[in-house]
Scaffold this motif. Structure first.
Motif, PDB file in Angstrom:
ATOM      1  N   GLU A 226     -34.383  14.819  95.099  1.00 36.97           N
ATOM      2  CA  GLU A 226     -35.563  14.728  94.157  1.00 36.97           C
ATOM      3  C   GLU A 226     -35.537  13.235  93.633  1.00 36.97           C
ATOM      4  OE1 GLU A 226     -36.183  17.776  91.361  1.00 36.97           O
ATOM      5  OE2 GLU A 226     -37.268  16.653  89.955  1.00 36.97           O
TER       6      GLU A 226
ATOM      7  N   ARG B 289     -36.435  10.869  96.488  1.00 38.48           N
ATOM      8  CA  ARG B 289     -37.812  11.046  97.118  1.00 38.48           C
ATOM      9  C   ARG B 289     -38.855   9.750  96.912  1.00 38.48           C
ATOM     10  NH1 ARG B 289     -39.086  16.603  95.394  1.00 38.48           N
ATOM     11  NH2 ARG B 289     -37.151  17.170  96.666  1.00 38.48           N
ATOM     12  N   ASN B 290     -39.496   9.353  97.563  1.00 38.22           N
ATOM     13  CA  ASN B 290     -40.371   8.046  97.333  1.00 38.22           C
ATOM     14  C   ASN B 290     -39.594   6.973  97.136  1.00 38.22           C
ATOM     15  OD1 ASN B 290     -42.660  10.115  97.341  1.00 38.22           O
ATOM     16  ND2 ASN B 290     -42.327  10.629  95.486  1.00 38.22           N
ATOM     17  N   THR B 291     -38.391   6.880  97.512  1.00 39.95           N
ATOM     18  CA  THR B 291     -37.778   5.554  97.541  1.00 39.95           C
ATOM     19  C   THR B 291     -37.364   5.193  98.912  1.00 39.95           C
ATOM     20  OG1 THR B 291     -35.348   6.372  97.357  1.00 39.95           O
ATOM     21  CG2 THR B 291     -36.645   6.353  95.170  1.00 39.95           C
ATOM     22  N   GLY B 292     -36.858   4.127  99.196  1.00 36.88           N
ATOM     23  CA  GLY B 292     -36.379   3.600 100.478  1.00 36.88           C
ATOM     24  C   GLY B 292     -34.839   3.699 100.478  1.00 36.88           C
TER      25      GLY B 292
ATOM     26  N   GLU C 199     -33.945  16.907 103.991  1.00 37.71           N
ATOM     27  CA  GLU C 199     -34.387  15.724 103.498  1.00 37.71           C
ATOM     28  C   GLU C 199     -33.698  14.745 103.068  1.00 37.71           C
ATOM     29  OE1 GLU C 199     -36.661  16.936  99.804  1.00 37.71           O
ATOM     30  OE2 GLU C 199     -37.072  15.038  99.391  1.00 37.71           O
TER      31      GLU C 199
ATOM     32  N   ARG D 254     -32.229  10.346 105.547  1.00 38.89           N
ATOM     33  CA  ARG D 254     -32.032   8.987 105.031  1.00 38.89           C
ATOM     34  C   ARG D 254     -30.311   8.879 105.049  1.00 38.89           C
ATOM     35  NH1 ARG D 254     -34.724   7.807 100.180  1.00 38.89           N
ATOM     36  NH2 ARG D 254     -36.269   9.511 100.433  1.00 38.89           N
TER      37      ARG D 254
END
Ligand code: PMP
Ligand code: GLN
Length: 384
Positions: A185, A188-191, A218, A222
């Motif tokens: 969480e 999420r939405n980060t690199g 998820e 990464r």
């Protein structure tokens, strides 16, 4: 001629220092983590066989295909995840090379890398050598759990990578499924990428299971997942490990790996590949080490050392505050020279030297060694 050191504050590792001191003093060495057990005779025979059969030239850069296939099978069986042996698995010179290659592949000058402290000793030098900046977040003492709010506060637009290590060296802490969801969480939405050092993946106790980041769909996307055969097969001297990562991360990883070592020694890879067909070896490891942990703790029952919870790895943290309030480094030295038992002072794994008056003891040792060490530890009184 003068050179400007890239690692001006670095000397010998604490593992080398304490092992040298243990040898010089004739102390029982429970400091550096290595098993006192020989590898399985069948594995040693396979190495000889593959040498005799002529497997003595360069292996493929990514690793011997049969070994990558066995690694893929293991990941599927244990974590329910597919890694393509052709493009997503790299065999490395121990976990150490894998960690360096992953950091070098993705950390650019000025990038921030989150480190969870206490942190295994090689992470920070690897980051600084690549121009990165370590950013520290603590495990909460004495549970050694991640404080996810503190972790979240470390994230900035410059964060490139977070390094995790569970089961955790030195504390023996492990992650649960909620930890993985919390991490997913936050990221999420980060690199932000993850480097997950899971060399103790098979050494987890008391009915707990290892939650590999590989098994979280998820997080998998990464993550570089690093492991090693060293702990699994009592072969720390053979220096073979591996890295699992999605295709585009593996491609960058392999660019570094091919110029760091090119490839890893061939006969040992073949031997591991054949030996891994029998899964009982790694499947039995947790109970093997749990019985050693319990044996050591039973023998210590009459001592003034207070054990902290140990859920995995082959390290036991012991609180010595009932004996002495001196800093852990000096207590570790005195324990080695004066009482004949060497251990690791965990303050060296914190950038600010946090010192909780605990020492780390390796219990990957024969019963006689653990009994002799425990007997010495039981004799130590306050002020001794
Ligand atoms: N990571 C951790 C947490 C370790 O404890 C170790 C060494 N035992 C390594 C990496 C290095 O593993 P290897 O010997 O396979 O390079
Ligand atoms: N990983 C081992 C430990 O934690 C040491 C490896 C080394 O000596 N670099 O004790």
């Amino acid at each position: 001629m003068s050179i400007t050191s890239k690692l001006p504050t670095v000397g010998l590792t604490i593992f080398t220092e304490m092992t040298d001191m243990a040898n010089a003093c004739g102390a029982i060495n429970l400091s550096q983590g290595f098993p006192e057990f020989d590898p399985h005779p069948g594995l040693k025979d396979l190495v000889s066989k593959y040498i005799r059969d002529g497997h003595n030239q360069y292996a493929p850069m990514q690793g011997v295909l049969a070994l990558r296939e066995r690694i893929a099978e293991k990941a599927r069986r244990l974590y329910g995840v597919d890694y393509d042996p052709a493009t997503e698995i790299t065999v490395t010179s121990g976990a150490t090379e894998a960690l360096f290659a992953a950091v070098a592949a993705v950390v650019h000058p000025g990038d921030e890398v989150i480190i969870v402290e206490p942190a295994y000793d090689c992470y920070i030098p690897m980051i600084t050598l690549n121009g990165g900046r370590p950013v520290y977040t603590p495990l909460t003492y004495p549970s050694y759990r991640i404080d996810w709010d503190a972790f979240l506060r470390c994230i900035t637009p410059r964060t490139r990578l977070a390094i995790l290590n569970f089961p955790h060296n030195p504390s023996g802490a492990v992650l649960d499924a909620r930890d993985l969801d919390a991490l997913a969480e936050i990221l999420r939405n980060t690199g932000v990428l993850i480097l997950s050092d899971e060399v103790y993946e098979h050494i987890i106790f008391d009915g707990l299971t290892h939650h590999s980041l590989a098994g979280h769909p998820e997080l998998r996307e990464r993550s570089f997942i690093v492991s090693s055969f060293a702990k699994t097969y009592h072969t720390t001297g053979w220096k073979v490990g591996y890295c699992l990562a999605p295709r585009r991360l593996s491609a960058e990883f392999q660019k570094v790996h091919q110029y760091l070592v090119f490839s890893v020694n061939t006969p040992i890879q073949h031997a591991y590949a054949e030996f891994m067909q029998d899964q009982s070896h790694w499947a039995g490891l947790a109970s093997f080490y749990q019985s050693r942990r319990d044996y050591f703790l039973n023998r210590l029952a009459g001592s003034r050392f207070r054990p902290l919870p140990c859920h995995g790895t082959f390290f036991q943290m012991l609180d010595y505050s009932a004996i002495s309030d001196e800093p852990d480094v000096s207590f570790a030295r005195r324990l080695t020279a004066g009482h004949g038992v060497a251990a690791i002072p965990p303050s060296v794994f914190y950038h600010d030297g946090e010192d909780n008056r605990v020492l780390r003891f390796c219990f990957a040792k024969k019963a006689a060694t653990l009994a002799a060490a425990a007997e010495r530890l039981c004799r130590i009184d306050p002020g001794a």
